[in-house]
Scaffold this motif. Structure first.
Motif, mmCIF file in Angstrom:
data_model
loop_
_atom_site.group_PDB
_atom_site.id
_atom_site.type_symbol
_atom_site.label_atom_id
_atom_site.label_comp_id
_atom_site.label_asym_id
_atom_site.label_seq_id
_atom_site.Cartn_x
_atom_site.Cartn_y
_atom_site.Cartn_z
ATOM 1 N N HIS A 136 0.808 -1.220 -0.060
ATOM 2 C CA HIS A 136 -0.059 -0.033 0.057
ATOM 3 C C HIS A 136 0.971 1.287 0.011
ATOM 4 O O HIS A 136 1.569 1.292 0.769
ATOM 5 C CB HIS A 136 -0.956 0.274 1.225
ATOM 6 N N THR A 137 0.503 2.426 -0.929
ATOM 7 C CA THR A 137 1.529 3.374 -1.012
ATOM 8 C C THR A 137 0.560 4.595 -0.995
ATOM 9 O O THR A 137 -0.652 4.637 -0.671
ATOM 10 C CB THR A 137 2.037 3.471 -2.287
ATOM 11 N N GLY A 138 0.975 5.746 -1.415
ATOM 12 C CA GLY A 138 0.641 7.051 -1.271
ATOM 13 C C GLY A 138 0.717 8.097 -0.125
ATOM 14 O O GLY A 138 0.151 8.797 -0.085
ATOM 15 N N PHE A 139 1.566 7.420 0.616
ATOM 16 C CA PHE A 139 1.908 8.226 2.001
ATOM 17 C C PHE A 139 3.432 7.994 2.162
ATOM 18 O O PHE A 139 3.984 7.287 1.883
ATOM 19 C CB PHE A 139 1.006 7.559 3.135
ATOM 20 N N THR A 140 3.850 8.783 3.047
ATOM 21 C CA THR A 140 5.222 8.668 3.504
ATOM 22 C C THR A 140 5.525 8.138 4.825
ATOM 23 O O THR A 140 4.752 8.415 5.784
ATOM 24 C CB THR A 140 6.010 10.169 3.926
ATOM 25 N N ALA A 141 6.308 6.871 4.847
ATOM 26 C CA ALA A 141 6.631 6.168 5.998
ATOM 27 C C ALA A 141 7.408 6.934 7.023
ATOM 28 O O ALA A 141 8.602 6.862 6.973
ATOM 29 C CB ALA A 141 7.231 4.918 5.564
ATOM 30 N N ASP A 142 6.617 7.724 7.873
ATOM 31 C CA ASP A 142 7.428 8.428 8.923
ATOM 32 C C ASP A 142 6.682 8.469 10.181
ATOM 33 O O ASP A 142 5.614 7.452 10.326
ATOM 34 C CB ASP A 142 7.814 9.993 8.477
ATOM 35 N N ASP A 143 6.956 9.456 11.113
ATOM 36 C CA ASP A 143 6.072 9.326 12.474
ATOM 37 C C ASP A 143 4.692 10.025 12.460
ATOM 38 O O ASP A 143 4.089 10.162 13.235
ATOM 39 C CB ASP A 143 7.140 10.340 13.510
ATOM 40 N N HIS A 144 4.404 10.424 11.127
ATOM 41 C CA HIS A 144 3.133 11.192 11.192
ATOM 42 C C HIS A 144 1.841 10.263 10.478
ATOM 43 O O HIS A 144 2.084 10.006 9.251
ATOM 44 C CB HIS A 144 3.341 12.503 10.529
ATOM 45 N N TYR A 145 0.719 10.270 11.242
ATOM 46 C CA TYR A 145 -0.260 9.583 10.509
ATOM 47 C C TYR A 145 -1.221 10.662 9.966
ATOM 48 O O TYR A 145 -1.826 11.381 10.664
ATOM 49 C CB TYR A 145 -1.113 8.851 11.591
ATOM 50 N N THR A 146 -1.196 10.751 8.759
ATOM 51 C CA THR A 146 -1.966 11.826 7.640
ATOM 52 C C THR A 146 -2.995 11.157 7.409
ATOM 53 O O THR A 146 -3.466 10.062 7.373
ATOM 54 C CB THR A 146 -0.973 12.222 6.793
ATOM 55 N N GLY A 147 -3.697 12.139 6.511
ATOM 56 C CA GLY A 147 -4.822 11.864 5.697
ATOM 57 C C GLY A 147 -4.502 10.614 4.643
ATOM 58 O O GLY A 147 -5.311 9.718 4.676
ATOM 59 N N ALA A 148 -3.652 10.917 4.019
ATOM 60 C CA ALA A 148 -2.847 10.092 3.012
ATOM 61 C C ALA A 148 -2.658 8.587 3.629
ATOM 62 O O ALA A 148 -2.998 7.604 2.927
ATOM 63 C CB ALA A 148 -1.538 10.455 2.605
ATOM 64 N N THR A 149 -2.317 8.472 4.819
ATOM 65 C CA THR A 149 -2.280 7.243 5.659
ATOM 66 C C THR A 149 -3.446 6.555 5.740
ATOM 67 O O THR A 149 -3.671 5.602 5.622
ATOM 68 C CB THR A 149 -1.611 7.438 6.960
ATOM 69 N N ALA A 150 -4.325 7.515 6.061
ATOM 70 C CA ALA A 150 -5.792 6.889 6.441
ATOM 71 C C ALA A 150 -6.466 6.632 5.101
ATOM 72 O O ALA A 150 -7.202 5.405 5.189
ATOM 73 C CB ALA A 150 -6.668 7.967 6.933
ATOM 74 N N ASP A 151 -6.204 7.060 3.912
ATOM 75 C CA ASP A 151 -6.754 6.619 2.713
ATOM 76 C C ASP A 151 -6.089 5.105 2.272
ATOM 77 O O ASP A 151 -6.826 4.103 1.849
ATOM 78 C CB ASP A 151 -6.260 7.556 1.552
ATOM 79 N N ALA A 152 -4.761 4.990 2.577
ATOM 80 C CA ALA A 152 -4.260 3.730 2.283
ATOM 81 C C ALA A 152 -4.601 2.602 3.375
ATOM 82 O O ALA A 152 -4.967 1.433 2.997
ATOM 83 C CB ALA A 152 -2.543 3.844 2.578
ATOM 84 N N VAL A 153 -5.091 2.909 4.604
ATOM 85 C CA VAL A 153 -5.435 2.123 5.633
ATOM 86 C C VAL A 153 -6.959 1.599 5.171
ATOM 87 O O VAL A 153 -7.256 0.319 5.328
ATOM 88 C CB VAL A 153 -5.475 2.749 7.049
ATOM 89 N N ARG A 154 -7.634 2.416 4.449
ATOM 90 C CA ARG A 154 -9.047 2.157 4.144
ATOM 91 C C ARG A 154 -8.766 0.699 3.046
ATOM 92 O O ARG A 154 -9.523 0.121 3.161
ATOM 93 C CB ARG A 154 -9.629 3.385 3.532
ATOM 94 N N ARG A 155 -7.702 1.115 1.984
ATOM 95 C CA ARG A 155 -7.814 0.187 1.019
ATOM 96 C C ARG A 155 -7.411 -1.168 1.633
ATOM 97 O O ARG A 155 -7.700 -2.008 1.122
ATOM 98 C CB ARG A 155 -6.693 0.760 0.341
#
Length: 351
Positions: A136-155
């Protein structure tokens, strides 16, 4: 009575060596360095230059390492369990509660809070790295849970067949340092589950040897040290110590507190350990090692009247006693240093 019978007195010095106890036969002798011709020793041995290794053996358990208990964190009914002996990989399901999957991820940090947009920390970075490793991609793997992370989590949640909330609840994750092998079931499908109730136990997936050493022998457990493993069928293979930890057994009514050292050995050739899920093996540790030293048989040592030890150097029909300093004892030989000693010389031996 000849010089040898009159001048040499027998003593016995017990020298502890790894793997056994060697008796050192001593013979009193004339002044070191004094040549004499009569009464040659009944036998001789050669002074060798070699690497001397002192080993110590201990029983070990061949298996998959120490099992870890996975406790449930959800309330409901246990509806599925991974099979005993199965390997569960990153992103796969360990068990289900009310048909909701509890998934294995990699990493040392346990899941301890809900992850959602705005949350920051090392646990976020660990989770995002897992999510990326699962494709799953579309986000930066860092210390911040962003909206982009949430979109990847939904997938990801849609792939798992659960409600795509974009949030990750801690009860739905179990972290391990790698893939997990199911060792035992601690509950059965259909059982009611609740937080802190044992569900199953897991181990790593690589066959390992675990040795429990007494605290006094803990010096043998040096991480990275090479060992030799003897298998139940008599075959041997090599390995290295990959983990060392102290295990404390609390005192009971009849036994005091006991400290032991748990040593984990990983085989150099994993295939050599195949076919032995759980078996007792013998592990040979290197207690001491001395490279390129002069050695003689332990029985060649003489106990000198003035104290210390010597060897009787034989040169044709002449012998002389040379005082020596002893070093490592191993495999029936002893490291020696002394004036004029050289590789290839012969020393006196008892019958």
């Amino acid at each position: 009575m000849n010089r040898r019978a009159a001048g040499l007195a027998a003593v016995a010095v017990v020298v502890a060596v790894a793997g056994g106890v060697a008796a050192v036969a001593g013979r009193g002798a004339p002044d070191p360095g004094t040549p004499h011709r009569a009464g040659l020793p009944p036998a001789t041995a050669v002074i060798t230059r070699q690497t001397l290794v002192d080993t110590a053996n201990a029983d070990g358990e061949l298996g998959y390492g120490t099992a870890r208990t996975v406790n449930g964190r959800l309330t409901g009914t246990l509806t599925a369990l991974a099979e005993v002996g199965a390997t569960v990989r990153r992103g796969q399901v360990l068990y289900r509660v009310d048909d909701v999957p509890v998934v294995l991820l990699h990493g040392p940090l346990p899941a301890y809070r809900t992850l959602a947009p705005g949350v920051e920390g090392a646990d976020v970075r660990q989770f995002e790295r897992n999510l990326r490793a699962l494709g799953h991609t579309g986000f930066t793997a860092d210390d911040h849970y962003t909206g982009a992370t949430a979109d990847a989590v939904r997938r990801w949640q849609r792939d798992l067949g659960v409600e795509p909330t974009g949030r990750v609840e801690p009860g739905h994750l179990v972290h391990a340092r790698g893939d997990a092998r199911i060792e035992t079931h601690q509950a059965a499908v259909g059982d009611a589950t609740q937080p802190n109730q044992p569900v199953l136990t897991v181990t790593g997936t690589v066959r390992l040897v675990t040795v429990m050493l007494p605290a006094a022998a803990g010096r043998l457990g040096a991480e990275g040290a090479a060992v030799t493993v003897t298998l139940p069928d008599g075959r041997t293979t090599t390995g290295r110590i990959t983990a060392v930890r102290t295990v404390v057994t609390p005192a009971s009514d009849t036994n005091p507190t006991e400290n032991r050292v748990e040593v984990t050995v990983t085989g150099d050739d994993p295939d050599a350990l195949a076919g032995h899920d759980h078996a007792t093996v013998t592990v040979a540790f290197t207690a001491s090692r001395r490279d390129d030293v002069l050695t003689v048989p332990v029985a060649a040592l003489l106990a000198l009247a003035e104290g210390g030890y010597g060897v009787e150097v034989v040169d044709g029909s002449t012998t002389r006693v040379v005082a020596v300093e002893t070093g490592l004892f191993a495999a029936g030989r002893v490291e020696v240093t002394g004036a004029g000693l050289a590789e290839g010389q012969r020393v006196g031996m008892p019958r």
